[in-house]
Design a protein around this motif. Structure first.
Motif, PDB file in Angstrom:
ATOM      1  N   UNK A 317       0.866  -1.175   0.000  1.00 42.45           N
ATOM      2  CA  UNK A 317       0.000   0.000   0.000  1.00 42.45           C
ATOM      3  C   UNK A 317       0.905   1.228   0.000  1.00 42.45           C
ATOM      4  N   UNK A 318       0.746   2.080  -1.000  1.00 37.94           N
ATOM      5  CA  UNK A 318       1.636   3.222  -1.199  1.00 37.94           C
ATOM      6  C   UNK A 318       0.793   4.472  -1.433  1.00 37.94           C
ATOM      7  N   UNK A 319       0.928   5.468  -0.537  1.00 31.25           N
ATOM      8  CA  UNK A 319       0.134   6.697  -0.626  1.00 31.25           C
ATOM      9  C   UNK A 319      -1.365   6.377  -0.663  1.00 31.25           C
ATOM     10  N   UNK A 320      -1.789   5.643   0.351  1.00 28.99           N
ATOM     11  CA  UNK A 320      -3.175   5.194   0.451  1.00 28.99           C
ATOM     12  C   UNK A 320      -3.773   5.722   1.757  1.00 28.99           C
ATOM     13  N   UNK A 321      -5.049   6.093   1.724  1.00 26.99           N
ATOM     14  CA  UNK A 321      -5.811   6.437   2.926  1.00 26.99           C
ATOM     15  C   UNK A 321      -6.791   5.302   3.199  1.00 26.99           C
ATOM     16  N   UNK A 322      -6.775   4.795   4.450  1.00 22.09           N
ATOM     17  CA  UNK A 322      -7.619   3.679   4.852  1.00 22.09           C
ATOM     18  C   UNK A 322      -8.523   4.173   5.976  1.00 22.09           C
ATOM     19  N   UNK A 323      -9.832   4.214   5.718  1.00 24.12           N
ATOM     20  CA  UNK A 323     -10.780   4.855   6.626  1.00 24.12           C
ATOM     21  C   UNK A 323     -11.853   3.869   7.086  1.00 24.12           C
ATOM     22  N   UNK A 324     -11.990   3.731   8.390  1.00 30.39           N
ATOM     23  CA  UNK A 324     -13.100   3.007   8.998  1.00 30.39           C
ATOM     24  C   UNK A 324     -13.061   3.310  10.481  1.00 30.39           C
ATOM     25  N   UNK A 325     -13.795   2.538  11.272  1.00 34.83           N
ATOM     26  CA  UNK A 325     -13.754   2.682  12.727  1.00 34.83           C
ATOM     27  C   UNK A 325     -13.104   1.458  13.365  1.00 34.83           C
ATOM     28  N   UNK A 326     -13.716   0.298  13.215  1.00 31.30           N
ATOM     29  CA  UNK A 326     -13.174  -0.904  13.849  1.00 31.30           C
ATOM     30  C   UNK A 326     -12.529  -1.796  12.805  1.00 31.30           C
ATOM     31  N   UNK A 327     -11.269  -2.220  13.074  1.00 29.13           N
ATOM     32  CA  UNK A 327     -10.541  -3.160  12.207  1.00 29.13           C
ATOM     33  C   UNK A 327     -10.251  -2.578  10.823  1.00 29.13           C
ATOM     34  N   UNK A 328      -9.927  -1.308  10.736  1.00 24.82           N
ATOM     35  CA  UNK A 328      -9.807  -0.605   9.446  1.00 24.82           C
ATOM     36  C   UNK A 328      -8.879  -1.296   8.451  1.00 24.82           C
ATOM     37  N   UNK A 329      -7.662  -1.642   8.900  1.00 26.17           N
ATOM     38  CA  UNK A 329      -6.649  -2.227   8.012  1.00 26.17           C
ATOM     39  C   UNK A 329      -6.265  -3.593   8.550  1.00 26.17           C
ATOM     40  N   UNK A 330      -6.497  -4.609   7.740  1.00 26.06           N
ATOM     41  CA  UNK A 330      -6.139  -5.975   8.134  1.00 26.06           C
ATOM     42  C   UNK A 330      -5.196  -6.554   7.087  1.00 26.06           C
ATOM     43  N   UNK A 331      -4.031  -6.996   7.537  1.00 26.58           N
ATOM     44  CA  UNK A 331      -3.034  -7.574   6.634  1.00 26.58           C
ATOM     45  C   UNK A 331      -2.587  -8.916   7.183  1.00 26.58           C
ATOM     46  N   UNK A 332      -2.694  -9.933   6.353  1.00 24.59           N
ATOM     47  CA  UNK A 332      -2.310 -11.306   6.690  1.00 24.59           C
ATOM     48  C   UNK A 332      -1.224 -11.729   5.704  1.00 24.59           C
ATOM     49  N   UNK A 333      -0.059 -12.029   6.155  1.00 30.15           N
ATOM     50  CA  UNK A 333       1.023 -12.356   5.249  1.00 30.15           C
ATOM     51  C   UNK A 333       1.918 -11.149   5.045  1.00 30.15           C
ATOM     52  N   UNK A 334       2.968 -11.298   4.252  1.00 31.89           N
ATOM     53  CA  UNK A 334       3.949 -10.231   4.103  1.00 31.89           C
ATOM     54  C   UNK A 334       3.354  -9.036   3.370  1.00 31.89           C
ATOM     55  N   UNK A 335       3.509  -7.864   3.988  1.00 31.08           N
ATOM     56  CA  UNK A 335       2.935  -6.641   3.418  1.00 31.08           C
ATOM     57  C   UNK A 335       3.800  -5.451   3.801  1.00 31.08           C
ATOM     58  N   UNK A 336       3.688  -4.389   2.995  1.00 29.51           N
ATOM     59  CA  UNK A 336       4.477  -3.174   3.184  1.00 29.51           C
ATOM     60  C   UNK A 336       3.556  -1.989   2.970  1.00 29.51           C
ATOM     61  N   UNK A 337       3.550  -1.064   3.932  1.00 26.37           N
ATOM     62  CA  UNK A 337       2.714   0.134   3.871  1.00 26.37           C
ATOM     63  C   UNK A 337       3.628   1.339   4.003  1.00 26.37           C
ATOM     64  N   UNK A 338       3.542   2.276   3.071  1.00 26.01           N
ATOM     65  CA  UNK A 338       4.420   3.438   3.120  1.00 26.01           C
ATOM     66  C   UNK A 338       3.662   4.705   2.760  1.00 26.01           C
ATOM     67  N   UNK A 339       4.008   5.806   3.421  1.00 28.50           N
ATOM     68  CA  UNK A 339       3.467   7.128   3.106  1.00 28.50           C
ATOM     69  C   UNK A 339       1.946   7.109   3.039  1.00 28.50           C
ATOM     70  N   UNK A 340       1.329   6.492   4.035  1.00 23.08           N
ATOM     71  CA  UNK A 340      -0.114   6.294   4.022  1.00 23.08           C
ATOM     72  C   UNK A 340      -0.740   6.800   5.315  1.00 23.08           C
ATOM     73  N   UNK A 341      -2.061   6.717   5.375  1.00 29.44           N
ATOM     74  CA  UNK A 341      -2.842   7.227   6.502  1.00 29.44           C
ATOM     75  C   UNK A 341      -3.897   6.189   6.845  1.00 29.44           C
ATOM     76  N   UNK A 342      -3.980   5.829   8.124  1.00 31.82           N
ATOM     77  CA  UNK A 342      -4.976   4.859   8.580  1.00 31.82           C
ATOM     78  C   UNK A 342      -5.678   5.453   9.796  1.00 31.82           C
TER      79      UNK A 342
END
Length: 495
Positions: A317-342
């Motif tokens: 996830x690169x330059x991504x906005x992730x918006x919710x209330x409960x459990x907004x961002x769920x990642x299972x397995x190898x992942x990389x998040x950069x320059x983002x907003x959660x």
């Protein structure tokens, strides 16, 4: 049917949320509209309409009224081919019309899974009808609407509302375009994903034009090597009010396991049903999401509701906005998040691992917990490097934990390095549900170099006893994503 009553109540609460597509301004008609028609009730603009300009095969059908319309409780909208063959029906009196297959999703048993969704969405003066599947390309269709489908609108008879779909884009194309207003290969993100051949072995980029795409998106595990690229996180918004009540544990109680059990489960028992409740779900490997906002518009308190769920290997996830209330961002397995907003309030970054998050903002919307990472024994967890932990104005001091876990997952790992933390982070820092430090002797709640917004060191003297402050040499090891991600370097250039 308890799930259906819950669905109706929840839908009534979310149709006016910010994710909703803005209604046309007074006097403005949607793209690809035909002329207004009078059916004995108020004049209605039907879209798409006419054969001169073909439209996406996945286009929604829109009806724009002079005043906000009221949906009836019975009546059918039907789509027919030019020869009269019926291809789809939305029946307001039939609960089955509120379910559809998405993205070729199969349960763990190989059976088709069906999501609950809203086939008709009224926003302002416009009603959008979302069919159960895309239409065939290069065909002429006509639509009929029974009296009572919208209150005060008489029937639309055969031949009155006609349109033509455009030819299919080239198969195996390295670049696919999406624009909800038309003029692209597809009108929906899901339509573009569906067009990618199964077991794709080359990189495919899906470019999404500015706009709000109100849809559940699902990328099956047989669609690897995809990049979905928006036009900027402030311009491209993809999302849906999906949640556990509609499509998760609460909804699956009476659905047979053959249709409801999640595929590719990392934790087989806890994860039986919770894969279906995300606004944007990915079970494929080698997936990238860039320059877009993913918004699960389920209201606060509306149950667990992931905005983005990544359940494959090598997800970025690169330059991504992730918006919710409960459990907004769920990642299972190898992942990389950069320059983002959660943002969120309860466990709004969660999953298994390993996940490396850098140079990003994690914003707490309420009292709660930032991370819940559930590692299996010997597996890596989450590392947060140079993150900024911020809060909404209403969140009080000392009310948010960096992370929590229960004693079922005694080897979980969460590491915060060189991160800025506002005073909403509680002095204790961490929490263990249903246990204490004696029950989780291999827990890895680690921290190094935490500072306040003004640059002063955070006072960590009150941290949970079984958490630990790393020394400089240990911290340096974990600043390298390859240490966490088993040699994978996610910082390589995007396709």
């Amino acid at each position: 049917m308890r799930w259906l009553r819950q669905f109706v109540v929840l839908v009534s609460a979310v149709v006016t949320l910010p994710l909703a597509i803005a209604p046309p301004a007074q006097g403005q008609l949607p793209a690809s509209s035909g002329a207004a028609a009078d059916y004995g009730g108020p004049a209605v603009v039907l879209s798409p309409r006419g054969l001169d300009r073909p439209v996406c095969a996945d286009t929604p059908l829109r009806l724009t009224f002079k005043e906000p319309p009221q949906l009836g409780t019975a009546g059918r909208l039907q789509v027919h081919r030019a020869d009269g063959t019926l291809v789809d029906t939305v029946d307001l009196a039939d609960p089955a019309s509120r379910q559809r297959a998405i993205g070729g999703a199969l349960s763990d048993y190989g059976e088709v899974h069906r999501w609950t969704y809203e086939p008709v969405v009224v926003e302002g003066r416009t009603a959008s009808v979302h069919l159960h599947q895309a239409l065939a390309p290069g065909e002429v269709y006509h639509v009929t609407v029974e009296e009572g489908f919208f209150l005060g609108m008489t029937a639309v008879e055969g031949g009155t509302w006609r349109f033509r779909t455009q030819d299919a884009p080239r198969r195996s194309a390295p670049r696919i375009t999406v624009d909800r207003s038309g003029g692209a290969d597809f009108c929906t993100v899901q339509g573009a994903v569906d067009s990618v051949p199964e077991n794709n072995s080359t990189s495919v980029r899906i470019d999404v034009a500015p706009g709000t795409y109100r849809e559940i998106v699902y990328v099956a595990q047989n669609k690897p090597h995809l990049t979905v690229r928006g036009s900027g996180a402030s311009r491209t918004v993809i999302g849906y009010p999906n949640n556990s009540v509609l499509n998760g544990d609460a909804a699956m109680a009476n659905v047979p396991p053959e249709q409801s059990y999640c595929p590719r489960r990392v934790l087989p028992q806890p994860d039986r049903f919770n894969c279906w409740r995300a606004a944007f779900g990915v079970d494929a490997d080698d997936f990238r999401l860039e320059h877009a906002t993913i918004h699960n518009s389920t209201p606060d308190g509306g149950s667990q509701a992931e905005a983005f769920r990544g359940n494959g290997d090598r997800i970025v996830l690169d330059h991504v906005r992730v918006l919710s209330h409960q459990d907004s961002l769920r990642l299972q397995g190898r992942a990389f998040v950069t320059d983002s907003y959660v943002e969120g309030d309860v466990d709004f970054v969660w999953g298994t691992g390993g996940v490396f998050v850098q140079d990003s903002e994690l914003r707490s919307l309420d009292i709660g917990y930032i991370a819940q990472i559930r590692n299996q024994d010997g597996w890596p967890g989450n590392v947060f490097l140079r993150t900024r932990l911020t809060r909404a104005d209403t969140v009080p001091d000392g009310s948010v934990l960096l992370g929590r876990i229960d004693k079922r997952f005694p080897t979980s790992q969460v590491v915060f390095l060189d991160s800025t933390m506002d005073a909403h982070v509680a002095p204790v820092g961490w929490g263990i549900s249903d246990g204490d430090c004696t029950t989780v002797d291999r827990l890895r709640f680690w921290e190094y170099g935490s500072t306040t917004p003004d640059g002063a060191p955070v006072d960590t003297s009150g941290r949970l006893a079984c958490s630990r402050q790393l020394d400089a040499a240990e911290a340096e090891v974990w600043r390298d994503p390859a240490q966490l991600l088993d040699g994978w370097d996610p910082r390589r250039p995007a396709v």
